[in-house]
Design a protein around this motif. Structure first.
Motif, mmCIF file in Angstrom:
data_model
loop_
_atom_site.group_PDB
_atom_site.id
_atom_site.type_symbol
_atom_site.label_atom_id
_atom_site.label_comp_id
_atom_site.label_asym_id
_atom_site.label_seq_id
_atom_site.Cartn_x
_atom_site.Cartn_y
_atom_site.Cartn_z
ATOM 1 N N THR A 1 0.853 -1.188 0.000
ATOM 2 C CA THR A 1 0.000 0.000 0.000
ATOM 3 C C THR A 1 0.890 1.240 0.000
ATOM 4 N N HIS A 2 0.336 2.359 -0.430
ATOM 5 C CA HIS A 2 1.097 3.606 -0.384
ATOM 6 C C HIS A 2 0.488 4.529 0.666
ATOM 7 N N HIS A 3 1.399 5.264 1.306
ATOM 8 C CA HIS A 3 0.976 6.139 2.397
ATOM 9 C C HIS A 3 0.593 7.511 1.845
ATOM 10 N N VAL A 4 -0.569 7.995 2.239
ATOM 11 C CA VAL A 4 -0.979 9.338 1.814
ATOM 12 C C VAL A 4 -1.396 10.128 3.049
ATOM 13 N N VAL A 5 -1.281 11.437 2.939
ATOM 14 C CA VAL A 5 -1.761 12.321 3.990
ATOM 15 C C VAL A 5 -2.787 13.251 3.358
ATOM 16 N N LEU A 6 -4.045 13.055 3.758
ATOM 17 C CA LEU A 6 -5.146 13.830 3.196
ATOM 18 C C LEU A 6 -5.707 14.764 4.249
ATOM 19 N N CYS A 7 -6.496 15.742 3.796
ATOM 20 C CA CYS A 7 -7.200 16.580 4.776
ATOM 21 C C CYS A 7 -8.466 15.858 5.210
ATOM 22 N N ARG A 8 -8.637 15.754 6.526
ATOM 23 C CA ARG A 8 -9.783 15.023 7.075
ATOM 24 C C ARG A 8 -11.088 15.714 6.750
ATOM 25 N N HIS A 9 -11.046 17.032 6.587
ATOM 26 C CA HIS A 9 -12.275 17.786 6.356
ATOM 27 C C HIS A 9 -12.562 17.966 4.861
ATOM 28 N N CYS A 10 -11.521 18.277 4.087
ATOM 29 C CA CYS A 10 -11.724 18.588 2.664
ATOM 30 C C CYS A 10 -11.975 17.349 1.826
ATOM 31 N N THR A 11 -11.485 16.190 2.272
ATOM 32 C CA THR A 11 -11.623 14.986 1.463
ATOM 33 C C THR A 11 -12.981 14.344 1.721
ATOM 34 N N PRO A 12 -13.827 14.240 0.692
ATOM 35 C CA PRO A 12 -15.142 13.632 0.908
ATOM 36 C C PRO A 12 -15.015 12.120 1.094
ATOM 37 N N THR A 13 -15.869 11.581 1.919
ATOM 38 C CA THR A 13 -15.849 10.141 2.150
ATOM 39 C C THR A 13 -17.164 9.522 1.685
ATOM 40 N N ASP A 14 -17.063 8.241 1.390
ATOM 41 C CA ASP A 14 -18.196 7.507 0.854
ATOM 42 C C ASP A 14 -19.214 7.265 1.962
ATOM 43 N N THR A 15 -20.322 7.963 1.890
ATOM 44 C CA THR A 15 -21.354 7.771 2.915
ATOM 45 C C THR A 15 -22.600 7.146 2.309
ATOM 46 N N THR A 16 -22.545 6.798 1.026
ATOM 47 C CA THR A 16 -23.778 6.366 0.377
ATOM 48 C C THR A 16 -23.789 4.906 -0.052
ATOM 49 N N SER A 17 -22.605 4.336 -0.364
ATOM 50 C CA SER A 17 -22.659 3.013 -0.985
ATOM 51 C C SER A 17 -22.755 1.876 0.038
ATOM 52 N N GLY A 18 -22.395 2.150 1.307
ATOM 53 C CA GLY A 18 -22.457 1.091 2.309
ATOM 54 C C GLY A 18 -21.388 0.044 2.056
ATOM 55 N N GLY A 19 -21.381 -1.015 2.845
ATOM 56 C CA GLY A 19 -20.439 -2.111 2.623
ATOM 57 C C GLY A 19 -19.007 -1.728 2.934
ATOM 58 N N GLU A 20 -18.064 -2.421 2.244
ATOM 59 C CA GLU A 20 -16.655 -2.318 2.588
ATOM 60 C C GLU A 20 -16.075 -0.926 2.415
ATOM 61 N N SER A 21 -16.570 -0.188 1.427
ATOM 62 C CA SER A 21 -15.950 1.107 1.160
ATOM 63 C C SER A 21 -16.577 2.253 1.954
#
Ligand SMILES: [Zn+2]
Ligand SMILES: [Zn+2]
Length: 202
Positions: A142-162
């Motif tokens: 895997t590769h390490h990334v540093v994202l903004c916790r607030h600016c980066t949208p997260t998947d709240t709609t598809s459910g399941g693993e992602s």
């Protein structure tokens, strides 16, 4: 405790405006408010929102107690966060001393770095052509990334693993532009990248 006798708030929406009213000690008091102030018109849309007391939330969220989401703690702030907080303190005061500085600290807390180890989606779904471990998983690290916790949208709609994962199409690297704006205001030069750190006891 059920919703009946635990604290809650009422979200009220009208004409694009939304505000939260509360806390109420329980559902009966909240319903009374609705029937007295909202229920006699069709102008407002409302729903009830359960509230959790800070002490109880602290217990539920705390990582060493298992935590609701089993997240390791950030055991140190990034050097850039430390520098920015020091600059805010120097110009406007420590946390809790001044509304202006507290606004800036709160903003910085929202836009905090989010360390993630990510695999490419094909590797994660075992659809890649890379060599395999005996258990069938891909051998590409895997590769390490540093994202903004607030600016980066997260998947709240598809459910399941992602669910809760950042959308691969919209990774916003930290420091994001709001943090960079603070850097510019305080004359702080951001480093090229955030410092990766080792997670302890994941
Ligand atoms: Zn941000
Ligand atoms: Zn792969």
């Amino acid at each position: 405790m059920s919703r009946w006798d635990s604290p809650l708030a009422i979200d009220v929406e009208s004409n694009g405006l939304q505000w939260t009213v509360g806390p109420f000690p329980g559902l009966p008091a909240a319903m009374r408010f609705v029937s007295e102030h909202l229920g006699d018109t069709d102008r407002y849309r409302h729903h009830y929102r359960p509230l959790t007391a800070p002490d109880e939330a602290a217990t539920r969220l705390h990582h060493s107690a298992g935590g609701l989401f089993h997240t390791p703690s950030r055991h140190q702030r990034e050097p850039l966060e430390v520098d920015l907080r020091a600059a805010i303190a120097c110009h406007h005061g420590d946390p809790g001393e001044d509304p202006h500085s507290d606004g800036l600290y709160a903003h910085l807390d929202l836009h905090r770095p989010w360390h993630l180890d990510l695999a490419d989606p094909e590797c994660w779904e075992h659809d890649c052509e890379h060599p395999r471990h005996p258990d069938g998983t891909c051998t590409i690290p895997t590769h390490h990334v540093v994202l903004c916790r607030h600016c980066t949208p997260t998947d709240t709609t598809s459910g399941g693993e992602s669910a809760g994962d950042p959308y691969p199409e919209c990774h916003v690297t930290w420091p994001c532009s709001p943090v960079l704006a603070l850097c510019a205001s305080f004359g702080i030069t951001p480093p090229g990248t955030a410092q990766p750190h080792q997670e302890s006891n994941p």
